[in-house]
Enzyme design. Structure first.
Site, mmCIF file in Angstrom:
data_model
loop_
_atom_site.group_PDB
_atom_site.id
_atom_site.type_symbol
_atom_site.label_atom_id
_atom_site.label_comp_id
_atom_site.label_asym_id
_atom_site.label_seq_id
_atom_site.Cartn_x
_atom_site.Cartn_y
_atom_site.Cartn_z
ATOM 1 N N ASP A 44 0.847 -1.193 0.000
ATOM 2 C CA ASP A 44 0.000 0.000 0.000
ATOM 3 C C ASP A 44 0.883 1.243 0.000
ATOM 4 O O ASP A 44 1.575 1.521 0.977
ATOM 5 C CB ASP A 44 -0.906 0.008 1.236
ATOM 6 C CG ASP A 44 -1.852 1.197 1.213
ATOM 7 O OD1 ASP A 44 -2.819 1.158 0.432
ATOM 8 O OD2 ASP A 44 -1.604 2.180 1.953
ATOM 9 N N TYR A 49 3.576 9.800 0.557
ATOM 10 C CA TYR A 49 4.504 9.192 1.520
ATOM 11 C C TYR A 49 5.963 9.447 1.144
ATOM 12 O O TYR A 49 6.873 9.149 1.915
ATOM 13 C CB TYR A 49 4.270 7.672 1.649
ATOM 14 C CG TYR A 49 2.885 7.257 2.102
ATOM 15 C CD1 TYR A 49 2.028 8.156 2.735
ATOM 16 C CD2 TYR A 49 2.424 5.961 1.901
ATOM 17 C CE1 TYR A 49 0.754 7.761 3.139
ATOM 18 C CE2 TYR A 49 1.155 5.564 2.314
ATOM 19 C CZ TYR A 49 0.324 6.473 2.924
ATOM 20 O OH TYR A 49 -0.923 6.068 3.322
ATOM 21 N N LYS A 78 -1.982 6.317 -4.125
ATOM 22 C CA LYS A 78 -3.006 7.338 -3.864
ATOM 23 C C LYS A 78 -2.611 8.674 -4.458
ATOM 24 O O LYS A 78 -1.434 9.058 -4.422
ATOM 25 C CB LYS A 78 -3.212 7.490 -2.342
ATOM 26 C CG LYS A 78 -3.347 6.161 -1.632
ATOM 27 C CD LYS A 78 -3.667 6.273 -0.158
ATOM 28 C CE LYS A 78 -3.493 4.930 0.527
ATOM 29 N NZ LYS A 78 -2.101 4.651 0.939
ATOM 30 N N HIS A 111 -6.762 10.286 -2.074
ATOM 31 C CA HIS A 111 -6.205 10.099 -0.731
ATOM 32 C C HIS A 111 -7.054 10.714 0.393
ATOM 33 O O HIS A 111 -7.231 10.127 1.451
ATOM 34 C CB HIS A 111 -4.777 10.663 -0.685
ATOM 35 C CG HIS A 111 -3.918 10.046 0.377
ATOM 36 N ND1 HIS A 111 -2.554 9.949 0.263
ATOM 37 C CD2 HIS A 111 -4.219 9.500 1.577
ATOM 38 C CE1 HIS A 111 -2.072 9.362 1.346
ATOM 39 N NE2 HIS A 111 -3.057 9.084 2.153
#
Ligand code: A2P
Length: 318
Positions: A44, A49, A78, A111
């Site tokens: 994921d 990130y 995302k 997201h």
């Protein structure tokens, strides 16, 4: 044992995915490698990130070594909060695909129901919010851009993340492709009963982030894994509290996304297919007091944000 959940598109999604939020560059690649070597087939990821390049390098290495093939894996990413709308969304996907070094994604998510101006991410300040159009319109434009990504074969499934029942219902009003999943916080101390019931009616799968209670994250004051009921059950059946929490999530039908960068924990978190919690154990766990851990106060502001308080993000879901 249940190893996959069939989505409303017919695709089968592996029930455990390695979470990569707060997995720092420098260690995330090794965590991905460790995960795949002990059997994970689902990672994921997210543009926000800031570690997708390193994850891509780790995947390439595994492909080259012949450990597995692209089609053996489920990769989620995302859309960045600063990339809403018809123009920016495809660019953000492109960046993710080039960082991950993949030709397609299995799942792409919006997201957050939050749209920031280009280039802004963290922490969001009032002036960073995209106010060029109403948020609902923004979400609609973005969803339609994501539907196009499916038509173009770049992503196989699309969904949302951090959407309340109300906001998800808004998407259903115009969606040509019904979201396959909604990725939200879900763990024994925040079960999301209301949202899960709503999603079940529409055959939308719950992907659970922070399934271990994300201890160590700023603002988290309760340690899920220290709860006596989890410890008691874990001692009784010879599993760890983390494994009990993950098993609970799988048994209520969730996809769970535990994050760890420590190889021994990565392994421990996948070792949940050779036992089941009894009905009584499940019921005991469901007596835990409920409290949302990830409130998203960081998206709330009295001025210049869409949301004044967390209740505005999560609406009536509690
Ligand atoms: P670390 O990455 O150092 O292992 P969540 O998945 O709910 O966000 O939780 C992630 C947090 O829980 C991280 O702090 C992670 O630390 C820790 N963690 C992950 N797996 C386990 C485990 N099996 N036992 C205890 N803590 C864990």
């Amino acid at each position: 044992a249940t190893t996959h959940v069939t989505l409303n598109t017919g695709h089968k999604m592996p029930v455990i995915g390695l979470g990569t939020w707060q997995a720092k560059p420098g260690v995330v690649g090794a965590a991905v490698e460790a995960a795949i070597k002990v059997g994970y087939r689902h990672i994921d990821c997210a543009y926000s990130y800031r570690n997708e390049k390193e994850i891509g390098d780790a995947l390439q290495k595994l492909f080259k070594e012949g450990v597995l093939r692209r089609e053996d894996l489920w990769i989620t990413s995302k859309l960045g909060n600063d990339s809403h709308g018809a123009e920016e969304a495809p660019k953000c996907l492109q960046k993710t695909m080039s960082d991950l070094q993949l030709e397609y994604l299995d799942l792409y998510l919006m997201h957050w129901p939050v749209s920031l101006k280009k280039g802004y991410s963290w922490p969001p300040e009032p002036h960073m919010y995209n106010s060029s159009k109403p948020l609902e319109q923004d979400i609609k434009d973005t969803w339609q851009a994501m539907e196009k990504m499916v038509e173009e074969g770049k992503v196989r499934n699309i969904g949302v993340s951090n959407f309340s029942s109300k906001k998800l219902s808004g998407v259903l009003d115009y969606a040509k492709i019904v979201p396959a999943v909604n990725q939200v916080e879900c763990q024994p101390m925040w079960r999301q009963d209301k949202l899960r019931t709503f999603m079940k009616t529409h055959n939308i799968t719950v992907c659970a982030y922070s399934p271990l209670g994300t201890w160590g994250t700023a603002g988290i004051t309760v340690n899920l894994l220290e709860q006596p009921v989890l410890k008691k059950i874990s001692e009784k059946i010879g599993k760890t509290p983390a494994q009990v929490s993950l098993r609970w999530g799988i048994q209520i039908g969730n996809i769970v996304l535990p994050k760890s960068t420590r190889p021994e924990r990565v392994k421990e978190n996948f070792d949940v297919f050779n036992f089941a919690l009894s009905k009584d154990d499940m019921a005991e766990i469901e007596k835990l007091a409920q409290k949302r851990f990830i409130r998203a106060d960081f998206f709330c502001n009295e001025s210049g944000s869409y949301y004044k308080k967390p209740e505005d993000i999560w609406d009536d879901d509690g």
